[in-house]
Design a protein around this motif. Structure first.
Motif, PDB file in Angstrom:
ATOM      1  N   VAL A 158      13.740  29.454  16.011  1.00 39.49           N
ATOM      2  CA  VAL A 158      13.596  29.407  14.551  1.00 39.49           C
ATOM      3  C   VAL A 158      12.593  30.465  14.096  1.00 39.49           C
ATOM      4  N   SER A 159      11.502  30.610  14.805  1.00 40.08           N
ATOM      5  CA  SER A 159      10.501  31.617  14.464  1.00 40.08           C
ATOM      6  C   SER A 159      11.093  33.028  14.535  1.00 40.08           C
ATOM      7  N   ALA A 160      11.894  33.286  15.561  1.00 41.36           N
ATOM      8  CA  ALA A 160      12.532  34.603  15.710  1.00 41.36           C
ATOM      9  C   ALA A 160      13.497  34.866  14.555  1.00 41.36           C
ATOM     10  N   LEU A 161      14.205  33.833  14.115  1.00 38.93           N
ATOM     11  CA  LEU A 161      15.133  33.994  12.991  1.00 38.93           C
ATOM     12  C   LEU A 161      14.396  34.210  11.673  1.00 38.93           C
ATOM     13  N   THR A 162      13.396  33.387  11.410  1.00 39.61           N
ATOM     14  CA  THR A 162      12.721  33.447  10.119  1.00 39.61           C
ATOM     15  C   THR A 162      11.826  34.674   9.984  1.00 39.61           C
ATOM     16  N   SER A 163      11.435  35.266  11.085  1.00 46.11           N
ATOM     17  CA  SER A 163      10.572  36.451  11.008  1.00 46.11           C
ATOM     18  C   SER A 163      11.344  37.719  10.644  1.00 46.11           C
ATOM     19  N   ARG A 164      12.649  37.657  10.700  1.00 45.75           N
ATOM     20  CA  ARG A 164      13.476  38.833  10.382  1.00 45.75           C
ATOM     21  C   ARG A 164      13.984  38.730   8.952  1.00 45.75           C
ATOM     22  N   ARG A 165      13.758  39.790   8.194  1.00 42.41           N
ATOM     23  CA  ARG A 165      14.180  39.809   6.795  1.00 42.41           C
ATOM     24  C   ARG A 165      15.624  40.249   6.690  1.00 42.41           C
ATOM     25  N   ASN A 166      16.281  39.786   5.647  1.00 47.20           N
ATOM     26  CA  ASN A 166      17.654  40.197   5.323  1.00 47.20           C
ATOM     27  C   ASN A 166      18.611  40.061   6.508  1.00 47.20           C
ATOM     28  N   LEU A 167      18.480  38.991   7.233  1.00 47.70           N
ATOM     29  CA  LEU A 167      19.318  38.756   8.407  1.00 47.70           C
ATOM     30  C   LEU A 167      20.573  37.998   7.989  1.00 47.70           C
ATOM     31  N   PRO A 168      21.758  38.594   8.171  1.00 44.86           N
ATOM     32  CA  PRO A 168      22.991  37.899   7.807  1.00 44.86           C
ATOM     33  C   PRO A 168      23.167  36.614   8.632  1.00 44.86           C
ATOM     34  N   GLN A 169      23.694  35.590   7.979  1.00 45.10           N
ATOM     35  CA  GLN A 169      24.031  34.315   8.625  1.00 45.10           C
ATOM     36  C   GLN A 169      22.800  33.560   9.155  1.00 45.10           C
ATOM     37  N   LYS A 170      21.631  33.843   8.614  1.00 48.18           N
ATOM     38  CA  LYS A 170      20.407  33.174   9.068  1.00 48.18           C
ATOM     39  C   LYS A 170      20.479  31.664   8.833  1.00 48.18           C
ATOM     40  N   ARG A 171      20.917  31.269   7.628  1.00 51.20           N
ATOM     41  CA  ARG A 171      20.977  29.839   7.286  1.00 51.20           C
ATOM     42  C   ARG A 171      21.957  29.109   8.206  1.00 51.20           C
ATOM     43  N   VAL A 172      23.112  29.726   8.465  1.00 49.48           N
ATOM     44  CA  VAL A 172      24.102  29.127   9.370  1.00 49.48           C
ATOM     45  C   VAL A 172      23.485  28.913  10.752  1.00 49.48           C
ATOM     46  N   ALA A 173      22.786  29.928  11.246  1.00 45.30           N
ATOM     47  CA  ALA A 173      22.168  29.833  12.572  1.00 45.30           C
ATOM     48  C   ALA A 173      21.117  28.724  12.613  1.00 45.30           C
ATOM     49  N   LEU A 174      20.299  28.629  11.577  1.00 47.53           N
ATOM     50  CA  LEU A 174      19.276  27.580  11.538  1.00 47.53           C
ATOM     51  C   LEU A 174      19.911  26.193  11.553  1.00 47.53           C
ATOM     52  N   GLU A 175      20.990  26.009  10.797  1.00 48.68           N
ATOM     53  CA  GLU A 175      21.688  24.720  10.777  1.00 48.68           C
ATOM     54  C   GLU A 175      22.279  24.397  12.147  1.00 48.68           C
ATOM     55  N   ARG A 176      22.893  25.399  12.768  1.00 50.70           N
ATOM     56  CA  ARG A 176      23.512  25.175  14.078  1.00 50.70           C
ATOM     57  C   ARG A 176      22.471  24.859  15.143  1.00 50.70           C
ATOM     58  N   LEU A 177      21.367  25.570  15.132  1.00 54.64           N
ATOM     59  CA  LEU A 177      20.310  25.299  16.109  1.00 54.64           C
ATOM     60  C   LEU A 177      19.703  23.920  15.892  1.00 54.64           C
ATOM     61  N   ALA A 178      19.533  23.521  14.633  1.00 55.73           N
ATOM     62  CA  ALA A 178      19.003  22.185  14.330  1.00 55.73           C
ATOM     63  C   ALA A 178      19.953  21.109  14.838  1.00 55.73           C
ATOM     64  N   ALA A 179      21.253  21.331  14.656  1.00 55.35           N
ATOM     65  CA  ALA A 179      22.250  20.353  15.117  1.00 55.35           C
ATOM     66  C   ALA A 179      22.231  20.213  16.637  1.00 55.35           C
ATOM     67  N   LEU A 180      21.878  21.277  17.338  1.00 54.69           N
ATOM     68  CA  LEU A 180      21.823  21.219  18.806  1.00 54.69           C
ATOM     69  C   LEU A 180      20.632  20.424  19.319  1.00 54.69           C
ATOM     70  N   GLN A 181      19.695  20.108  18.432  1.00 52.86           N
ATOM     71  CA  GLN A 181      18.496  19.352  18.844  1.00 52.86           C
ATOM     72  C   GLN A 181      18.792  17.880  19.044  1.00 52.86           C
ATOM     73  N   THR A 182      19.908  17.398  18.508  1.00 48.70           N
ATOM     74  CA  THR A 182      20.275  15.994  18.710  1.00 48.70           C
ATOM     75  C   THR A 182      20.773  15.834  20.142  1.00 48.70           C
ATOM     76  N   PRO A 183      20.335  14.811  20.837  1.00 47.04           N
ATOM     77  CA  PRO A 183      20.750  14.608  22.236  1.00 47.04           C
ATOM     78  C   PRO A 183      22.266  14.448  22.368  1.00 47.04           C
ATOM     79  N   VAL A 184      22.798  14.925  23.477  1.00 44.77           N
ATOM     80  CA  VAL A 184      24.214  14.778  23.775  1.00 44.77           C
ATOM     81  C   VAL A 184      24.452  13.341  24.236  1.00 44.77           C
TER      82      VAL A 184
END
Length: 190
Positions: A158-184
């Motif tokens: 998340v830090s690597a994503l948010t530190s980059r400006r004008n990054l396409p699909q940033k919000r999508v990536a943050l949502e997907r990474l957050a969803a992966l935090q739920t246990p399988v």
């Protein structure tokens, strides 16, 4: 002393028919568009060498191709995903079924594996989360393996994503990474 075959063989080394016959005889196994002796272990270095046979030095393996090289996917994608830095002006070898993108990429986003440029595990995670359509089980599994083996936790990504400006699909990536935090669920693990 018997001469030893190179670890990765291609149609450049021997006729393709001979390589295929040796595979049928159980002497070689197919690795992407190349072949390896059955004495070789399928490692990240062997996978990188198989790509390196036909990749220009300026071309970088990315997304699912990089995930395959890193060992986060069992098989290479049906169409290799490659990139070059903007202005590199090159193409993959005609025999390679590949998608090639021009991207903004820094030196810290690239690792070299057996002479082949591959996006780092972190860059691969971010690119898979940003651009995979669909972001299915294969892509999610690859991201989890890359994060685990690269010692990348959710906060680091998340830090690597948010530190980059004008990054396409940033919000999508943050949502997907957050969803992966739920246990399988255990029912899904086999």
């Amino acid at each position: 002393m018997t001469p030893r075959l190179p670890p990765v063989l291609s149609a450049i080394d021997l006729p393709l028919v001979e390589l295929q016959c040796a595979a049928l005889d159980g002497e070689l196994f197919a690795l992407d568009q190349c072949f390896c002796s059955i004495d070789e272990f399928d490692t990240i270095h062997l996978r990188a060498r198989a790509l390196g046979v036909i990749l220009d030095a300026r071309i970088i393996a990315e997304r699912m191709t990089a995930a395959w090289v890193w060992g986060a996917a069992l098989n290479p994608p049906s169409r290799h995903q490659l990139c070059v830095a903007i202005g590199a002006r090159t193409r993959p070898h005609a025999s390679l079924n590949a998608l090639l993108r021009e991207v903004v990429i820094g030196d810290d986003d690239i690792d070299t594996v057996s002479g082949v440029s591959v996006t780092s595990r972190l860059r691969t995670v971010l690119d898979l989360a940003r651009f995979s359509e669909p972001f299915g089980v294969r892509e999610q599994s690859a991201v989890r393996v890359l994060m685990d083996e690269g010692a990348l936790d959710y906060e680091h990504c998340v830090s690597a994503l948010t530190s980059r400006r004008n990054l396409p699909q940033k919000r999508v990536a943050l949502e997907r990474l957050a969803a992966l935090q739920t246990p399988v669920p255990l029912a899904c693990v086999s």
